[in-house]
Design a protein around this motif. Sequence first.
Motif, short mmCIF file in Angstrom:
data_model
loop_
_atom_site.label_atom_id
_atom_site.label_comp_id
_atom_site.label_asym_id
_atom_site.label_seq_id
_atom_site.Cartn_x
_atom_site.Cartn_y
_atom_site.Cartn_z
N LEU B 165 0.18 54.30 33.89
CA LEU B 165 -0.58 55.46 33.41
C LEU B 165 0.33 56.56 32.87
N THR B 166 1.34 56.95 33.65
CA THR B 166 2.17 58.09 33.26
C THR B 166 3.15 57.73 32.14
N ARG B 167 3.61 56.47 32.09
CA ARG B 167 4.61 56.07 31.09
C ARG B 167 3.97 55.61 29.78
N TYR B 168 2.93 54.80 29.86
CA TYR B 168 2.39 54.18 28.64
C TYR B 168 1.13 54.87 28.11
N VAL B 169 0.35 55.50 28.99
CA VAL B 169 -0.92 56.09 28.53
C VAL B 169 -0.78 57.61 28.35
N LEU B 170 -0.43 58.33 29.44
CA LEU B 170 -0.29 59.79 29.33
C LEU B 170 1.02 60.19 28.66
N ARG B 171 2.02 59.31 28.77
CA ARG B 171 3.34 59.55 28.18
C ARG B 171 3.94 60.88 28.64
N LEU B 172 4.02 61.05 29.97
CA LEU B 172 4.74 62.20 30.52
C LEU B 172 6.22 62.06 30.16
N PRO B 173 6.81 63.09 29.53
CA PRO B 173 8.18 62.92 29.00
C PRO B 173 9.20 62.35 30.00
N PRO B 174 9.30 62.87 31.25
CA PRO B 174 10.35 62.29 32.11
C PRO B 174 10.09 60.82 32.44
N MET B 175 8.84 60.40 32.44
CA MET B 175 8.53 59.00 32.73
C MET B 175 8.75 58.11 31.50
N VAL B 176 8.65 58.69 30.31
CA VAL B 176 8.92 57.94 29.09
C VAL B 176 10.43 57.79 28.89
N ASP B 177 11.18 58.86 29.24
CA ASP B 177 12.61 58.89 28.94
C ASP B 177 13.46 58.07 29.91
N ILE B 178 12.96 57.87 31.11
CA ILE B 178 13.77 57.17 32.12
C ILE B 178 13.93 55.69 31.73
N SER B 179 15.11 55.14 31.98
CA SER B 179 15.34 53.73 31.62
C SER B 179 14.65 52.81 32.62
N PRO B 180 14.26 51.61 32.18
CA PRO B 180 13.69 50.65 33.14
C PRO B 180 14.62 50.42 34.33
N ALA B 181 15.93 50.35 34.09
CA ALA B 181 16.87 50.10 35.20
C ALA B 181 16.77 51.21 36.25
N ASP B 182 16.75 52.47 35.81
CA ASP B 182 16.64 53.58 36.77
C ASP B 182 15.28 53.56 37.46
N LEU B 183 14.24 53.28 36.69
CA LEU B 183 12.90 53.24 37.29
C LEU B 183 12.81 52.15 38.36
N ILE B 184 13.41 51.01 38.07
CA ILE B 184 13.39 49.92 39.04
C ILE B 184 14.09 50.36 40.33
N THR B 185 15.23 51.06 40.17
CA THR B 185 15.96 51.54 41.36
C THR B 185 15.13 52.53 42.16
N TRP B 186 14.41 53.40 41.47
CA TRP B 186 13.55 54.36 42.17
C TRP B 186 12.36 53.68 42.85
N LEU B 187 11.74 52.72 42.15
CA LEU B 187 10.46 52.18 42.63
C LEU B 187 10.61 51.05 43.65
N ALA B 188 11.71 50.30 43.58
CA ALA B 188 11.84 49.11 44.43
C ALA B 188 11.64 49.43 45.93
N PRO B 189 12.30 50.49 46.46
CA PRO B 189 12.10 50.76 47.89
C PRO B 189 10.65 51.14 48.22
N THR B 190 9.96 51.78 47.29
CA THR B 190 8.55 52.12 47.50
C THR B 190 7.72 50.85 47.68
N ILE B 191 7.86 49.94 46.73
CA ILE B 191 7.08 48.70 46.78
C ILE B 191 7.47 47.88 48.01
#
Lengths: 203, 203
Positions: B165-191
């Motif tokens: 939602l935030t990256r592809y639909v709403l396109r919030l700038p910090p969520m669009v700008d972050i690299s997939p590699a960084d996002l994976i590092t942030w999200l993996a412990p959550t999941i």
Amino acid sequence: MTEDGGRRGAGPAAGGGRRSAEATRAAILRAARDRFAADGYDRATIRAIAADARIDPSMVMRYYGSKENLFATAAEFDLRLPDLSGVPADRLGRELVSYFFTRWEGDATLPALLRTASTNPSGAERVRAIFTTQLGVAVGRVVADPTEAPRRAGLVASQLLGVALTRYVLRLPPMVDISPADLITWLAPTIHRYLTDPDPASH
Amino acid sequence: MTEDGGRRGAGPAAGGGRRSAEATRAAILRAARDRFAADGYDRATIRAIAADARIDPSMVMRYYGSKENLFATAAEFDLRLPDLSGVPADRLGRELVSYFFTRWEGDATLPALLRTASTNPSGAERVRAIFTTQLGVAVGRVVADPTEAPRRAGLVASQLLGVALTRYVLRLPPMVDISPADLITWLAPTIHRYLTDPDPASH
């Protein structure tokens, strides 16, 4: 349309006759928020909103000029985020998540905004502005490095808006059935980590 | 409409003359997915979808019966989730998040589905079915207590759909700008936590 919205000001108030301009504006905004929530931006008509508010459609246009402008004003809302700067670091996640549920549980404004933002460019722009400024500022007050505030606010938004999407808009059964207390327990460490963990990009 | 979609089968294929029924169905589905993605369910018309697919609108109705049915079929997609049952427990979060980005980065299907589901009841029902069955089954294979699978899958969906939602639909700038590699590092412990942490409700 709420029961209350349907009855409020029936008869004499039609056309805004006995209402102050301020009361008329407020009635229009209430009706607009309900309609945008129920029907989405595209299907919500000025005519329907005016009917809900028991006034003439021309009055809606007189006060707000256009449907897009009416939406922008209806969605110009204050997240009313608490000041987290006095909260101990290890309570930040829980505090922000608890606040989120206090504020949004039973309030249809956020789902309405998400529905509209998903399909309408000015709705999306509105959500970007609200989350960038308000959530960005609140997060900026509590993170160690303020330059990281936008990214951390983005991550927090990705989880909190994801809950809003799955619980209030898509209504995924396990997300609807879970109690706010359990959800807070699950989400607090996530939000805490997004606010306080070292940013992998800064290594 | 994609460049390719606009040119494919121009002329002789109009009306489906030289296309096999299977190729015609596939062309309609491609056009429908593009249109639903670009315009949302309500604004996407059978006429526009037929024009994109270079066939007559009556053929779309012949093959799919109704716009709602066409949407249901277009959205009948396979998440193609990997089998996580052989993945070591401490890699589950990273594996699922990495997969998510491999699958969705650059593919407009999920944003299209979210847009439609946000404003249309049959779209919402479709997303509920996809995530309940497919994600629920994948999660059920790896959690210690299968009775907790729906809730854990719901929490995983709340974060992954929140990113969509935030990256592809709403396109919030910090969520669009972050690299997939960084996002994976942030999200993996959550999941990982949503899959493996003790459920507070079971205490």
